[in-house]
Design a protein around this motif. Structure first.
Motif, PDB file in Angstrom:
ATOM      1  N   GLY A   1      55.565 136.377  59.623  1.00 37.62           N
ATOM      2  CA  GLY A   1      56.082 137.675  59.188  1.00 37.62           C
ATOM      3  C   GLY A   1      57.108 137.571  58.067  1.00 37.62           C
ATOM      4  O   GLY A   1      57.786 138.540  57.750  1.00 37.62           O
ATOM      5  N   THR A   2      57.254 136.380  57.471  1.00 39.25           N
ATOM      6  CA  THR A   2      58.136 136.221  56.310  1.00 39.25           C
ATOM      7  C   THR A   2      57.642 137.134  55.179  1.00 39.25           C
ATOM      8  O   THR A   2      58.412 137.660  54.406  1.00 39.25           O
ATOM      9  N   ILE A   3      56.314 137.290  55.128  1.00 35.68           N
ATOM     10  CA  ILE A   3      55.716 138.237  54.176  1.00 35.68           C
ATOM     11  C   ILE A   3      54.767 139.169  54.939  1.00 35.68           C
ATOM     12  O   ILE A   3      54.266 138.817  56.009  1.00 35.68           O
ATOM     13  N   ASP A   4      54.547 140.371  54.358  1.00 34.42           N
ATOM     14  CA  ASP A   4      53.637 141.349  54.981  1.00 34.42           C
ATOM     15  C   ASP A   4      52.248 141.276  54.370  1.00 34.42           C
ATOM     16  O   ASP A   4      51.294 141.825  54.923  1.00 34.42           O
ATOM     17  N   ALA A   5      52.178 140.663  53.191  1.00 36.52           N
ATOM     18  CA  ALA A   5      50.910 140.668  52.458  1.00 36.52           C
ATOM     19  C   ALA A   5      50.862 139.490  51.501  1.00 36.52           C
ATOM     20  O   ALA A   5      51.914 138.955  51.107  1.00 36.52           O
ATOM     21  N   ALA A   6      49.641 139.099  51.133  1.00 35.88           N
ATOM     22  CA  ALA A   6      49.481 137.990  50.189  1.00 35.88           C
ATOM     23  C   ALA A   6      48.129 138.068  49.504  1.00 35.88           C
ATOM     24  O   ALA A   6      47.130 138.430  50.134  1.00 35.88           O
ATOM     25  N   GLU A   7      48.118 137.768  48.226  1.00 33.83           N
ATOM     26  CA  GLU A   7      46.830 137.597  47.554  1.00 33.83           C
ATOM     27  C   GLU A   7      46.663 136.114  47.279  1.00 33.83           C
ATOM     28  O   GLU A   7      47.642 135.392  47.028  1.00 33.83           O
ATOM     29  N   TRP A   8      45.425 135.606  47.382  1.00 28.73           N
ATOM     30  CA  TRP A   8      45.150 134.230  46.989  1.00 28.73           C
ATOM     31  C   TRP A   8      43.957 134.295  46.044  1.00 28.73           C
ATOM     32  O   TRP A   8      44.152 134.497  44.851  1.00 28.73           O
ATOM     33  N   VAL A   9      42.749 134.254  46.518  1.00 27.84           N
ATOM     34  CA  VAL A   9      41.614 134.345  45.583  1.00 27.84           C
ATOM     35  C   VAL A   9      40.630 135.418  46.076  1.00 27.84           C
ATOM     36  O   VAL A   9      40.716 136.592  45.733  1.00 27.84           O
ATOM     37  N   GLY A  10      39.689 134.993  46.903  1.00 21.55           N
ATOM     38  CA  GLY A  10      38.684 135.899  47.452  1.00 21.55           C
ATOM     39  C   GLY A  10      38.179 135.282  48.740  1.00 21.55           C
ATOM     40  O   GLY A  10      38.704 134.263  49.197  1.00 21.55           O
ATOM     41  N   PRO A  11      37.137 135.868  49.353  1.00 21.71           N
ATOM     42  CA  PRO A  11      36.692 135.411  50.671  1.00 21.71           C
ATOM     43  C   PRO A  11      36.519 133.887  50.792  1.00 21.71           C
ATOM     44  O   PRO A  11      37.002 133.271  51.751  1.00 21.71           O
ATOM     45  N   TYR A  12      35.837 133.275  49.832  1.00 16.84           N
ATOM     46  CA  TYR A  12      35.508 131.837  49.872  1.00 16.84           C
ATOM     47  C   TYR A  12      36.760 130.977  50.045  1.00 16.84           C
ATOM     48  O   TYR A  12      36.851 130.145  50.945  1.00 16.84           O
ATOM     49  N   ASN A  13      37.765 131.197  49.181  1.00 16.68           N
ATOM     50  CA  ASN A  13      38.991 130.401  49.252  1.00 16.68           C
ATOM     51  C   ASN A  13      39.934 130.905  50.348  1.00 16.68           C
ATOM     52  O   ASN A  13      40.671 130.119  50.947  1.00 16.68           O
ATOM     53  N   ASP A  14      39.919 132.206  50.604  1.00 13.88           N
ATOM     54  CA  ASP A  14      40.880 132.772  51.564  1.00 13.88           C
ATOM     55  C   ASP A  14      40.598 132.328  52.996  1.00 13.88           C
ATOM     56  O   ASP A  14      41.533 132.051  53.756  1.00 13.88           O
ATOM     57  N   ILE A  15      39.308 132.254  53.371  1.00 12.96           N
ATOM     58  CA  ILE A  15      39.053 131.787  54.741  1.00 12.96           C
ATOM     59  C   ILE A  15      39.301 130.284  54.863  1.00 12.96           C
ATOM     60  O   ILE A  15      39.599 129.782  55.929  1.00 12.96           O
ATOM     61  N   ALA A  16      39.216 129.583  53.725  1.00 11.53           N
ATOM     62  CA  ALA A  16      39.547 128.153  53.753  1.00 11.53           C
ATOM     63  C   ALA A  16      41.017 127.958  54.125  1.00 11.53           C
ATOM     64  O   ALA A  16      41.382 126.956  54.741  1.00 11.53           O
ATOM     65  N   LEU A  17      41.869 128.930  53.755  1.00 10.97           N
ATOM     66  CA  LEU A  17      43.289 128.864  54.137  1.00 10.97           C
ATOM     67  C   LEU A  17      43.532 129.509  55.503  1.00 10.97           C
ATOM     68  O   LEU A  17      44.654 129.506  56.000  1.00 10.97           O
ATOM     69  N   GLY A  18      42.507 130.146  56.061  1.00 11.45           N
ATOM     70  CA  GLY A  18      42.649 130.787  57.382  1.00 11.45           C
ATOM     71  C   GLY A  18      43.370 132.122  57.355  1.00 11.45           C
ATOM     72  O   GLY A  18      43.880 132.589  58.380  1.00 11.45           O
ATOM     73  N   LEU A  19      43.409 132.759  56.186  1.00  6.97           N
ATOM     74  CA  LEU A  19      44.191 134.003  56.067  1.00  6.97           C
ATOM     75  C   LEU A  19      43.639 135.128  56.936  1.00  6.97           C
ATOM     76  O   LEU A  19      44.369 136.025  57.341  1.00  6.97           O
ATOM     77  N   ASN A  20      42.341 135.066  57.245  1.00  7.41           N
ATOM     78  CA  ASN A  20      41.720 136.075  58.116  1.00  7.41           C
ATOM     79  C   ASN A  20      42.233 135.994  59.552  1.00  7.41           C
ATOM     80  O   ASN A  20      42.026 136.910  60.335  1.00  7.41           O
ATOM     81  N   LYS A  21      42.908 134.903  59.869  1.00  7.24           N
ATOM     82  CA  LYS A  21      43.447 134.749  61.231  1.00  7.24           C
ATOM     83  C   LYS A  21      44.862 135.307  61.348  1.00  7.24           C
ATOM     84  O   LYS A  21      45.392 135.436  62.448  1.00  7.24           O
ATOM     85  N   VAL A  22      45.497 135.580  60.207  1.00 16.10           N
ATOM     86  CA  VAL A  22      46.903 136.000  60.264  1.00 16.10           C
ATOM     87  C   VAL A  22      47.181 137.338  59.570  1.00 16.10           C
ATOM     88  O   VAL A  22      48.334 137.726  59.400  1.00 16.10           O
ATOM     89  N   ALA A  23      46.119 138.055  59.168  1.00 17.60           N
ATOM     90  CA  ALA A  23      46.323 139.388  58.589  1.00 17.60           C
ATOM     91  C   ALA A  23      45.172 140.292  58.997  1.00 17.60           C
ATOM     92  O   ALA A  23      44.058 139.830  59.246  1.00 17.60           O
ATOM     93  N   ARG A  24      45.461 141.586  59.094  1.00 16.17           N
ATOM     94  CA  ARG A  24      44.463 142.518  59.623  1.00 16.17           C
ATOM     95  C   ARG A  24      43.625 143.193  58.533  1.00 16.17           C
ATOM     96  O   ARG A  24      42.423 143.327  58.666  1.00 16.17           O
ATOM     97  N   TYR A  25      44.283 143.633  57.448  1.00 16.73           N
ATOM     98  CA  TYR A  25      43.571 144.419  56.443  1.00 16.73           C
ATOM     99  C   TYR A  25      43.299 143.584  55.199  1.00 16.73           C
ATOM    100  O   TYR A  25      44.211 142.958  54.644  1.00 16.73           O
ATOM    101  N   TYR A  26      42.034 143.619  54.778  1.00 20.11           N
ATOM    102  CA  TYR A  26      41.648 142.857  53.576  1.00 20.11           C
ATOM    103  C   TYR A  26      41.274 143.879  52.511  1.00 20.11           C
ATOM    104  O   TYR A  26      40.206 144.488  52.567  1.00 20.11           O
ATOM    105  N   TYR A  27      42.205 144.096  51.564  1.00 19.44           N
ATOM    106  CA  TYR A  27      42.017 145.164  50.569  1.00 19.44           C
ATOM    107  C   TYR A  27      41.321 144.675  49.299  1.00 19.44           C
ATOM    108  O   TYR A  27      41.500 143.539  48.875  1.00 19.44           O
TER     109      TYR A  27
END
Ligand code: CA
Length: 364
Positions: A213-239
């Protein structure tokens, strides 16, 4: 570039010559002696990162193979030989012969370089390639990098990115206020003007920052790279859409003396392979994003959402301000903006009645 750096560059270039072994090779129809080269290439990417990291490793392999081993390139991940964000400096100084990273990482030193990655609401991958190869973009880029003793090549693209992962719903422009978001570059400046508290953390720390919860939101790249970082496990909305990075280009940079030391056929092999990786990486991202998005949409803990028009309209207005101010403060940015904008102006009408219209028609 400071004179001191330039002199240091000359000194270390002796190193380029020293590591360039020239061994006569038999054969060749004209009996020419062929030189062999061993180069080092530094990147800004973690080793083996899908798309970007794998792409540059393929580039090195293909150059070695297509040159019949005359040009061997050893690839170093970000931080291995030089810090991830100092790739351009290392190539400029001649510490290494070649680099692979993003031009906008160097906005502190070369503000106009941002145009050679992306600017908010800028060009798609098709448009930036057209501007590069057939619209005058590449010539401007080479002129911009000339004082740094570096020759740039387009060498990859992530394609359309996502707006990012959010743990708060964005239903109106007001919802941006006070949001703590990881978003670098011009996009970050724009978000800041919209009331977002902009935070910079490297890719490797995004997961933990969202999780704690240090941050509420983050952009990285797109689905391919983002799931590699596991971001889908720690955020609810993918805009979507990634308004700030529509077709971000990746750069290969080559030290000028190293380039000049290559015979013309090896120069052509490097140049053609950069163009090949530019295509290959986009294909890799298109396939990887497709599969990763399917995985994300099947996950009941994640919602894929479009940013409201009101929010996109505000971000567009603020982007125009930020880009205009950059042009006022930097002559190079003004000059490149003129070429970039002019190309996008003439390109948009056909994009609208071709790609956009066809994609919409597919959904009718
Ligand atoms: Ca990004």
């Amino acid at each position: 570039m400071k004179r001191r750096d330039f002199v240091a560059g000359l000194t270390s270039l002796a190193g380029v010559t020293a590591c360039t072994t020239e061994a006569p090779v038999s054969g060749g129809s004209q009996g020419l002696q062929e030189s062999r080269f061993e180069w080092n290439l530094v990147t800004a990417w973690p080793a083996g990162l899908p798309g970007l990291g794998v792409g540059v490793e393929r580039l090195a392999e293909r150059i070695e193979k297509s040159s019949n081993g005359r040009l061997k390139i050893k690839v170093f991940a970000g931080g291995e030989l030089v810090p991830a964000l100092e790739v351009l400096d290392a190539v400029s100084r001649g510490t290494v012969q070649m680099g692979h990273d993003s031009a906008y990482y160097h906005r502190g030193k070369v503000p106009a370089a941002q145009y050679f990655t992306t600017v908010p609401f800028g060009q798609t991958v098709h448009e930036i390639n057209a501007w590069m190869y057939y619209g005058g973009g590449l010539q401007l880029w080479r002129e911009l990098y000339k004082p740094f003793n570096v020759i740039p090549f387009p060498a990859g693209n992530t394609g359309m990115q996502m707006a990012g992962w959010f743990n708060k719903e964005i239903n109106s422009a007001n919802d941006l206020k006070g949001l703590k978001m990881r978003i670098p570059g011009l996009g970050g400046e724009v978000m800041q003007r919209a009331g977002v508290s902009q935070i910079t953390v490297p890719a490797s720390e995004i997961f933990t920052a969202l999780q704690t919860g240090t941050i509420d939101a983050a952009e990285w790249v797109g689905p391919y790279n983002d799931i590699a970082l596991g971001l889908n496990k720690v955020a609810r909305y993918y805009y979507y859409p990634g308004w700030h990075e529509i077709g971000p280009m990746v750069q290969c940079t080559i030290n000028r003396e190293a380039w000049d030391s290559l015979p013309p056929d090896l120069q052509e092999i490097v140049s053609v392979n950069c163009q090949a990786i530019n295509l290959d990486m986009m294909a890799d991202y298109t396939a990887g994003n497709a599969r990763a998005l399917e995985q994300i949409t099947l996950d009941p803990t994640v919602e894929v959402r479009r940013l409201p028009d009101e929010v996109l309209a505000l971000l567009k207005e603020l982007s125009e301000q930020v880009i205009e101010e950059l042009a006022v403060t930097d002559d190079w940015a003004a000059r490149i903006k003129k070429s970039f904008d002019e190309f996008q102006r003439i390109s948009a009408p056909y994009q609208n009645i071709s790609e956009l219209a066809a994609l919409q028609a597919r959904e009718v």
